[in-house]
Enzyme design. Structure first.
Site, PDB file in Angstrom:
ATOM      1  N   PHE A 233      33.467  29.508  36.271  1.00  0.00           N
ATOM      2  CA  PHE A 233      33.809  28.657  37.405  1.00  0.00           C
ATOM      3  C   PHE A 233      32.823  27.488  37.439  1.00  0.00           C
ATOM      4  O   PHE A 233      31.605  27.711  37.379  1.00  0.00           O
ATOM      5  CB  PHE A 233      33.750  29.455  38.706  1.00  0.00           C
TER       6      PHE A 233
ATOM      7  N   ASP B 244      29.764  37.096  37.803  1.00  0.00           N
ATOM      8  CA  ASP B 244      30.487  36.611  38.982  1.00  0.00           C
ATOM      9  C   ASP B 244      31.839  37.330  38.993  1.00  0.00           C
ATOM     10  O   ASP B 244      32.667  37.129  38.104  1.00  0.00           O
ATOM     11  CB  ASP B 244      30.683  35.096  38.912  1.00  0.00           C
TER      12      ASP B 244
ATOM     13  N   TYR C 118      37.214  36.775  49.832  1.00  0.00           N
ATOM     14  CA  TYR C 118      38.411  36.201  50.464  1.00  0.00           C
ATOM     15  C   TYR C 118      39.609  36.087  49.530  1.00  0.00           C
ATOM     16  O   TYR C 118      40.642  35.566  49.926  1.00  0.00           O
ATOM     17  CB  TYR C 118      38.115  34.838  51.100  1.00  0.00           C
ATOM     18  N   LYS C 119      39.489  36.600  48.308  1.00  0.00           N
ATOM     19  CA  LYS C 119      40.629  36.584  47.393  1.00  0.00           C
ATOM     20  C   LYS C 119      41.340  37.937  47.496  1.00  0.00           C
ATOM     21  O   LYS C 119      42.041  38.202  48.463  1.00  0.00           O
ATOM     22  CB  LYS C 119      40.151  36.260  45.984  1.00  0.00           C
TER      23      LYS C 119
ATOM     24  N   ARG D 254      48.840  28.194  38.523  1.00  0.00           N
ATOM     25  CA  ARG D 254      48.354  29.584  38.570  1.00  0.00           C
ATOM     26  C   ARG D 254      49.230  30.393  39.515  1.00  0.00           C
ATOM     27  O   ARG D 254      49.531  29.965  40.632  1.00  0.00           O
ATOM     28  CB  ARG D 254      46.911  29.652  39.071  1.00  0.00           C
TER      29      ARG D 254
END
Length: 430
Positions: free
Chosen positions: A136, A215, A240-241, A390
């Site tokens: 990321f 990560d 939060y995913k 995505r």
């Protein structure tokens, strides 16, 4: 699930086959545990922001009206103060950790910075931080900042992927040497969904005397992490995913138990003090995972995240992963059959062992296609530059019929050239 036949697309026979897969799905009932405000909208962006658990609505109402509204400051001694470590222990089995090794605290970037600095300082004389270009981007920015802060020749070595999809495994392993202080990667890469072999990389780093920092933002709650089984040193990740913790919910940090006294938190804030309410001007770090706290936690968002974490812990990561593999395999098959003839290409690994919970497809007009789907209320995916759509498949909220219908809607947008009217859409968040 490879080669699952959903029947001719997009007729009723195909839909009926997808419905049959849903009927056999042991996790199907969990969809009712989430708020679905627009039943006809297919939400395939849980890899960016998970749906709202109904239990979180009740939790936030209680925090606001009772804990804040009535109990006021007394709530600090009635659960608030210990919430970060309580949630950490709740999350621990999801990531294969032990109680006392995880804390829900601060943001992913802040936690990454803290643990990266701590790791490099714990390997004096070593100057190399190894990562890859599928990481990321913020992680790479943070690591570059760590190198700049520490100086003394510390550098970040970014190993490139040959195809922009798969991790550069052999090339990265070859870079790990006796000058390496830290290897830091995303377990599941944000754009392609490539999933690193955590054990392989961790063993290689340890063999060279280096530490490893994973990560897990795009894996936790969707892919087994197994931190303890692989003897991982350090890890971070957002909630939060796939954990459905809410927008900007606090992240987590993992520090293996035997390293907690050895490593020093470089941001010495009062929540990491041994006796924070002594208000001593001299900092004395707390023992255990608490030392990696910094400042006061945002209780509204922290406690809102508890419902989603508890749900994933209750279901179990193995059951979640089983459905995730099935969903993404069905989607890959549908992409090959129905989207590839329309100019799409698979931009994720085909091997389910090397694929996380989302599937990416590339198309020269990916931006317009994404905006057409969203703005016309068809499907909510997301876009990643320069040409990737995505599709995030959250096992607790996504059905096989959702996947089948989404492919049909994507195909309809392209066949009808409806994406051309959205090619110039201008948004800050994509």
């Amino acid at each position: 699930m490879a080669g699952v036949d959903l029947g001719p697309f997009p007729d009723l026979a195909g839909f009926d086959r997808a419905a049959a897969l849903d009927a056999d799905d042991p996790l199907a009932g969990w969809q009712d545990a989430f708020v679905v405000a627009e039943p006809d909208l297919l939400y395939l962006d849980g890899n960016s922001l998970g749906r709202l658990p109904r239990a979180a609505v009740d939790a936030v109402e209680d925090v606001v009206t009772t804990q804040w509204g009535h109990r006021l400051i007394r709530s600090w001694n009635e659960g608030w103060w210990d919430a970060p470590t309580r949630l950490g222990d709740l999350l621990a089995p999801v990531v294969g950790a032990r109680p006392g090794e995880v804390v829900v605290s601060e943001s992913t970037s802040t936690n990454l910075f803290k643990l990266a600095v701590a790791a490099v300082r714990a390997r004096p004389g070593r100057t190399r931080i190894i990562t890859d270009d599928l990481n990321f981007p913020t992680d790479n920015h943070v690591l570059a900042g760590v190198a700049d802060l520490l100086g003394d020749g510390v550098e970040v070595v970014t190993v490139p992927s040959a195809d922009g999809i798969h991790g550069p495994v052999e090339e990265l392993l070859a870079e790990i040497d006796d000058a390496t202080a830290l290897v830091s990667l995303s377990q599941v890469c944000f754009k392609s969904g490539y999933a690193w072999d955590v054990g392989q990389v961790t063993r290689a780093a340890h063999a060279a005397g280096a530490m490893v920092l994973w990560d897990c933002s795009h894996s936790v709650g969707s892919v087994p992490v197994d931190l303890g089984a692989h003897d991982v040193d350090l890890a971070v990740g957002c909630t939060y995913k796939y954990l459905n913790g809410g927008p900007g919910a606090p992240a987590f940090a993992y520090v293996r138990a035997d390293l907690q006294d050895e490593l020093a938190n470089p941001i010495t804030g009062w929540w990491g003090h041994d006796e924070p309410f002594s208000f001593d001007l001299d900092f004395r770090p707390a023992s255990g995972i608490r030392k990696f706290h910094v400042g006061t936690m945002p209780m509204l968002s922290l406690l809102a995240a508890e419902a989603g974490i508890a749900m994933v812990a209750q279901v179990g990561i193995d059951a979640i992963r089983t459905k995730s593999v099935a969903l993404t395999t069905v989607l890959v098959d549908l992409v090959d059959e129905h989207l590839a003839p329309l100019g799409f290409a698979l931009a994720s690994p085909r091997d389910p062992d090397r694929r996380g919970g989302h599937v990416s497809v590339s198309h020269p007009q990916a931006w317009g296609i994404t905006r057409a789907l969203v703005e016309e209320g068809e499907v909510v995916p997301d876009f990643r530059a320069p040409d990737v759509v995505r599709l995030g498949l959250s096992p607790l909220t996504t059905s096989f019929t959702d996947v089948h219908t989404a492919v049909g809607r994507i195909a309809d947008v392209v066949r009808g050239d409806r994406h051309l009217a959205h090619a110039d859409s201008d948004l800050s968040v994509t």
